[in-house]
Design a protein around this motif. Sequence first.
Motif, PDB file in Angstrom:
ATOM      1  N   GLY A 125      32.373  75.524  40.237  1.00 34.02           N
ATOM      2  CA  GLY A 125      31.414  74.827  41.074  1.00 34.02           C
ATOM      3  C   GLY A 125      32.010  73.527  41.593  1.00 34.02           C
ATOM      4  O   GLY A 125      33.087  73.082  41.197  1.00 34.02           O
ATOM      5  N   GLU A 126      31.252  72.913  42.503  1.00 33.44           N
ATOM      6  CA  GLU A 126      31.783  71.704  43.129  1.00 33.44           C
ATOM      7  C   GLU A 126      31.916  70.549  42.149  1.00 33.44           C
ATOM      8  O   GLU A 126      32.811  69.736  42.248  1.00 33.44           O
ATOM      9  N   SER A 127      30.994  70.425  41.187  1.00 34.65           N
ATOM     10  CA  SER A 127      31.020  69.276  40.257  1.00 34.65           C
ATOM     11  C   SER A 127      31.497  69.682  38.872  1.00 34.65           C
ATOM     12  O   SER A 127      31.461  68.881  37.941  1.00 34.65           O
ATOM     13  N   GLY A 128      31.911  70.916  38.682  1.00 28.20           N
ATOM     14  CA  GLY A 128      32.319  71.377  37.357  1.00 28.20           C
ATOM     15  C   GLY A 128      33.634  70.753  36.921  1.00 28.20           C
ATOM     16  O   GLY A 128      34.536  70.541  37.728  1.00 28.20           O
ATOM     17  N   VAL A 129      33.674  70.433  35.638  1.00 25.71           N
ATOM     18  CA  VAL A 129      34.909  69.863  35.078  1.00 25.71           C
ATOM     19  C   VAL A 129      35.659  70.896  34.257  1.00 25.71           C
ATOM     20  O   VAL A 129      36.700  70.601  33.700  1.00 25.71           O
ATOM     21  N   SER A 130      35.149  72.077  34.121  1.00 27.47           N
ATOM     22  CA  SER A 130      35.837  73.141  33.396  1.00 27.47           C
ATOM     23  C   SER A 130      35.729  74.420  34.198  1.00 27.47           C
ATOM     24  O   SER A 130      35.005  74.490  35.181  1.00 27.47           O
ATOM     25  N   GLY A 131      36.447  75.446  33.750  1.00 27.43           N
ATOM     26  CA  GLY A 131      36.431  76.715  34.452  1.00 27.43           C
ATOM     27  C   GLY A 131      37.613  76.894  35.371  1.00 27.43           C
ATOM     28  O   GLY A 131      37.739  77.924  36.020  1.00 27.43           O
ATOM     29  N   ARG A 132      38.483  75.848  35.475  1.00 30.57           N
ATOM     30  CA  ARG A 132      39.630  75.946  36.378  1.00 30.57           C
ATOM     31  C   ARG A 132      40.919  76.341  35.648  1.00 30.57           C
ATOM     32  O   ARG A 132      41.959  76.455  36.261  1.00 30.57           O
ATOM     33  N   GLY A 133      40.875  76.531  34.305  1.00 30.42           N
ATOM     34  CA  GLY A 133      42.087  76.751  33.527  1.00 30.42           C
ATOM     35  C   GLY A 133      42.855  77.978  33.935  1.00 30.42           C
ATOM     36  O   GLY A 133      44.046  77.914  34.272  1.00 30.42           O
ATOM     37  N   LEU A 134      42.196  79.146  33.908  1.00 36.22           N
ATOM     38  CA  LEU A 134      42.901  80.383  34.245  1.00 36.22           C
ATOM     39  C   LEU A 134      43.314  80.404  35.715  1.00 36.22           C
ATOM     40  O   LEU A 134      44.290  81.074  36.076  1.00 36.22           O
ATOM     41  N   LEU A 135      42.546  79.687  36.567  1.00 38.50           N
ATOM     42  CA  LEU A 135      42.937  79.587  37.970  1.00 38.50           C
ATOM     43  C   LEU A 135      44.291  78.886  38.102  1.00 38.50           C
ATOM     44  O   LEU A 135      45.168  79.326  38.841  1.00 38.50           O
ATOM     45  N   LEU A 136      44.442  77.814  37.347  1.00 33.22           N
ATOM     46  CA  LEU A 136      45.729  77.104  37.357  1.00 33.22           C
ATOM     47  C   LEU A 136      46.849  77.995  36.815  1.00 33.22           C
ATOM     48  O   LEU A 136      47.948  78.027  37.353  1.00 33.22           O
ATOM     49  N   VAL A 137      46.548  78.716  35.751  1.00 38.21           N
ATOM     50  CA  VAL A 137      47.564  79.599  35.163  1.00 38.21           C
ATOM     51  C   VAL A 137      47.991  80.646  36.184  1.00 38.21           C
ATOM     52  O   VAL A 137      49.185  80.939  36.342  1.00 38.21           O
ATOM     53  N   ASP A 138      47.032  81.193  36.890  1.00 37.48           N
ATOM     54  CA  ASP A 138      47.335  82.238  37.855  1.00 37.48           C
ATOM     55  C   ASP A 138      48.139  81.704  39.034  1.00 37.48           C
ATOM     56  O   ASP A 138      49.025  82.380  39.556  1.00 37.48           O
ATOM     57  N   LEU A 139      47.816  80.467  39.447  1.00 39.32           N
ATOM     58  CA  LEU A 139      48.495  79.888  40.603  1.00 39.32           C
ATOM     59  C   LEU A 139      49.908  79.402  40.289  1.00 39.32           C
ATOM     60  O   LEU A 139      50.817  79.537  41.110  1.00 39.32           O
ATOM     61  N   LEU A 140      50.125  78.835  39.079  1.00 40.35           N
ATOM     62  CA  LEU A 140      51.393  78.159  38.785  1.00 40.35           C
ATOM     63  C   LEU A 140      52.428  79.057  38.112  1.00 40.35           C
ATOM     64  O   LEU A 140      53.617  78.753  38.148  1.00 40.35           O
ATOM     65  N   THR A 141      52.013  80.142  37.487  1.00 39.24           N
ATOM     66  CA  THR A 141      52.979  81.000  36.783  1.00 39.24           C
ATOM     67  C   THR A 141      53.415  82.150  37.668  1.00 39.24           C
ATOM     68  O   THR A 141      52.755  82.488  38.667  1.00 39.24           O
ATOM     69  N   ASP A 142      54.534  82.753  37.290  1.00 43.41           N
ATOM     70  CA  ASP A 142      54.985  83.940  38.010  1.00 43.41           C
ATOM     71  C   ASP A 142      54.280  85.191  37.508  1.00 43.41           C
ATOM     72  O   ASP A 142      54.083  86.148  38.264  1.00 43.41           O
ATOM     73  N   VAL A 143      53.921  85.214  36.224  1.00 39.21           N
ATOM     74  CA  VAL A 143      53.174  86.320  35.658  1.00 39.21           C
ATOM     75  C   VAL A 143      52.533  85.827  34.373  1.00 39.21           C
ATOM     76  O   VAL A 143      53.069  84.952  33.694  1.00 39.21           O
ATOM     77  N   TRP A 144      51.364  86.373  34.075  1.00 32.00           N
ATOM     78  CA  TRP A 144      50.721  86.011  32.813  1.00 32.00           C
ATOM     79  C   TRP A 144      49.918  87.190  32.319  1.00 32.00           C
ATOM     80  O   TRP A 144      49.672  88.156  33.014  1.00 32.00           O
ATOM     81  N   GLY A 145      49.506  87.115  31.020  1.00 33.58           N
ATOM     82  CA  GLY A 145      48.744  88.211  30.468  1.00 33.58           C
ATOM     83  C   GLY A 145      48.241  87.862  29.075  1.00 33.58           C
ATOM     84  O   GLY A 145      48.409  86.743  28.575  1.00 33.58           O
ATOM     85  N   VAL A 146      47.601  88.855  28.421  1.00 37.19           N
ATOM     86  CA  VAL A 146      47.021  88.677  27.087  1.00 37.19           C
ATOM     87  C   VAL A 146      47.477  89.841  26.218  1.00 37.19           C
ATOM     88  O   VAL A 146      47.458  91.003  26.670  1.00 37.19           O
ATOM     89  N   GLU A 147      47.862  89.549  24.966  1.00 40.53           N
ATOM     90  CA  GLU A 147      48.266  90.582  24.017  1.00 40.53           C
ATOM     91  C   GLU A 147      47.445  90.437  22.749  1.00 40.53           C
ATOM     92  O   GLU A 147      47.152  89.317  22.315  1.00 40.53           O
ATOM     93  N   ALA A 148      47.071  91.594  22.166  1.00 32.74           N
ATOM     94  CA  ALA A 148      46.380  91.569  20.878  1.00 32.74           C
ATOM     95  C   ALA A 148      47.399  91.282  19.779  1.00 32.74           C
ATOM     96  O   ALA A 148      48.500  91.834  19.763  1.00 32.74           O
ATOM     97  N   ARG A 149      47.056  90.410  18.851  1.00 34.68           N
ATOM     98  CA  ARG A 149      47.921  90.056  17.718  1.00 34.68           C
ATOM     99  C   ARG A 149      47.098  90.141  16.439  1.00 34.68           C
ATOM    100  O   ARG A 149      46.469  89.159  16.021  1.00 34.68           O
ATOM    101  N   GLY A 150      47.094  91.297  15.766  1.00 34.31           N
ATOM    102  CA  GLY A 150      46.350  91.436  14.526  1.00 34.31           C
ATOM    103  C   GLY A 150      44.879  91.189  14.765  1.00 34.31           C
ATOM    104  O   GLY A 150      44.235  91.846  15.574  1.00 34.31           O
TER     105      GLY A 150
END
Length: 696
Positions: A656-681
């Motif tokens: 949202g326009e005034s939100g201070v959170s929720g942008r984390g994964l957006l930054l990860v997607d924009l700044l990295t070449d590839v990302w993902g999630v793996e199950a660990r135990g």
Amino acid sequence: MVDRGASALSLPDDWPTHPEPILALNRMGSFDWDLDSGLFHMDAQAHEVFDLRPDEYDGRPESLSARVPRAEAFRLDGLVSQALKDGSENYGAYFRIRTRAGTLRWTHTQGYIRRDETGRPRRIIGIVRDATDELAESEERLEQAAEDEARRRQTNVVQLTTAALAHARTVQDVIDILKDTQGLTLLGAKSLVMGLVEAGSRIRLVAEGPAGSFVPGTLVTRIDDPYPMSEVVRTLSPRFIESPEEFAENYPILWPHITGLHITAAAYMPLIAQARPIGAIGLLYSDRGAFSAEDRNVLVALGSSIAQSLQRAMLYEQEKDLATGLQQAMLPRTIPSVPGAEVAVRYRAAGAAGTLGRDIGGDWYDLIPLPGGRVGAVIGDVQGHDTHAAAVMGQLRIVLRAYAAEGHTPATVMARASVFLHELDTDRFATCLYAEADLSTGVVQVVRAGHIDPMLREPGGACRRVPVEGGLPLGLSAEFGSLEYPVGTLELDAGHTLLLCTDGLVELPGADLDEGMRTLTGLIGAGPLDVRELADRLIDVAEERGGDDDVALLLLRRRVLDTPQAGGRLQQHVAPGDPEALTGARHMIRAAVRAWSAGDRADEIELVADELITNALMHTEGAAVVTLRVLVGNDRRLRVEVEDSSSALPRRREAGESGVSGRGLLLVDLLTDVWGVEARGGGKAVWCEFVVPERA
């Protein structure tokens, strides 16, 4: 023998005209020496004193030369001449005469000098008497006093030798005390030999003195050989030899080899401990003959004292060998070669005064090769100085190595080791420091459990103590439920040396820990650049200082490889609510990015890693584990992984326009070449990769 204290009484007015009967009653003879004519008149009793017949004496002093030996006559002439010159009224002296039978006997004379009115001596009137009985009593007293003094000295030999041997800890110490020149003088002997029984059937010579007294062929002899040491070991009885002839007759094989020592007597004693012979000692003399009963008792007591000291020394060496063997078995037999580093390790056993053999401690070191060009360095100290401490140390070393090799973070390695020690059947605790170094980047993660801080030395010699926040010692942290071990991070640049040691190298008598660390810092800074030479120098200092604590030392110097090593891996444990750990993780990431030549994307990597760590701490209940590694394939990539204990997958949210959170994964997607999630135990790992250029 001059009797300066003798005083001839002045002749009284009623002195009898013929005193001979009175003197004869006292077995004294009189004489009257006319100095002007030179005639020396003696009465009949005086003739008897000199053992002369009247027809053998012509009244002149020279006629007495047959009875007065020349040396005695010379001494008497000097005494009388001095009395005549210095104005003395009388003189007295003891002298010897030679009787008709040729024997010497003591005589005493006392003379009164008569002078004229000018003081010129005219006559000497005096007496002579047989002093044999008088001096015989005196000589008996002197001989008795001499015997008493000799007996006292002999008794002191045992006391002084026992006192000296009380400080001997090893067999060599006993030998050195007995072989010492002062020791031989104390024993009154010219030469000494000592042998120890081996295998119950032979005697090995372990000491001979002085130099040059060794007899060829006697280094190892059998107990049934015809030698005095073999004899006393066989019979368990001392052997006293009182003449060269007796020695030559009884030991014809040995005697020709020691004739050059001019031996006149010898005493050989078995060294018996706990009713069995452990050796024999021989004392050879060049100035004595017979041994009195008291002499023999003293020497037997001396042998007993030496035997007890030898037994203590042999027990000490046996226990020390056992303890040292156990210590060496518990320490790493070899230190692995580590690409990119020079390593030196040293161990010095304690020299605790007053202990027998068990001067062994629980200090240890270890070097653990890890995947990805990493290495784990361990230094630790189990409480206590005994074989139990060494045994606990061995188990703890193996456990730490296993946990580190399994890939656990440094904090987890330390926490699990503490739990293990707490559950072990022991009341001992241990201090420990574990440093995990990535030699490709120089980043070192350090965990400290009650141990002293590491030291860091620069190539130029500057050295400093690196403060690392620590936890409780191993065992205690588990007992008190405080298993948190903060992870410190430091950079080990090329040419820098990391030094880990136990407190035996730091502690100084009468100084606190900080002063000891300052002293050690100065020693390291002034030491050689080569890590092996530096390690030797530090151990030499510890040896010179002595002390009752053992020392373990590990030096790791990072060097630059001619060909850079591909890959690399770093890991950091970040607990929730621990800002120091979060700062340490950021520092580790920054150092790794620079070391891995990813500086062009440093801001992107740091921002994404910080976002992933923050998400893990905010949206899960446990800690986060951050891992950085370099992947080499078609292109070179830097991979960031953040692992947590939650199985919930991350999801995008609209900020949202005034939100201070929720942008984390957006930054990860924009700044990295590839990302993902793996199950660990029971949890998961969020990862991302950045393509970075190859190293120049």
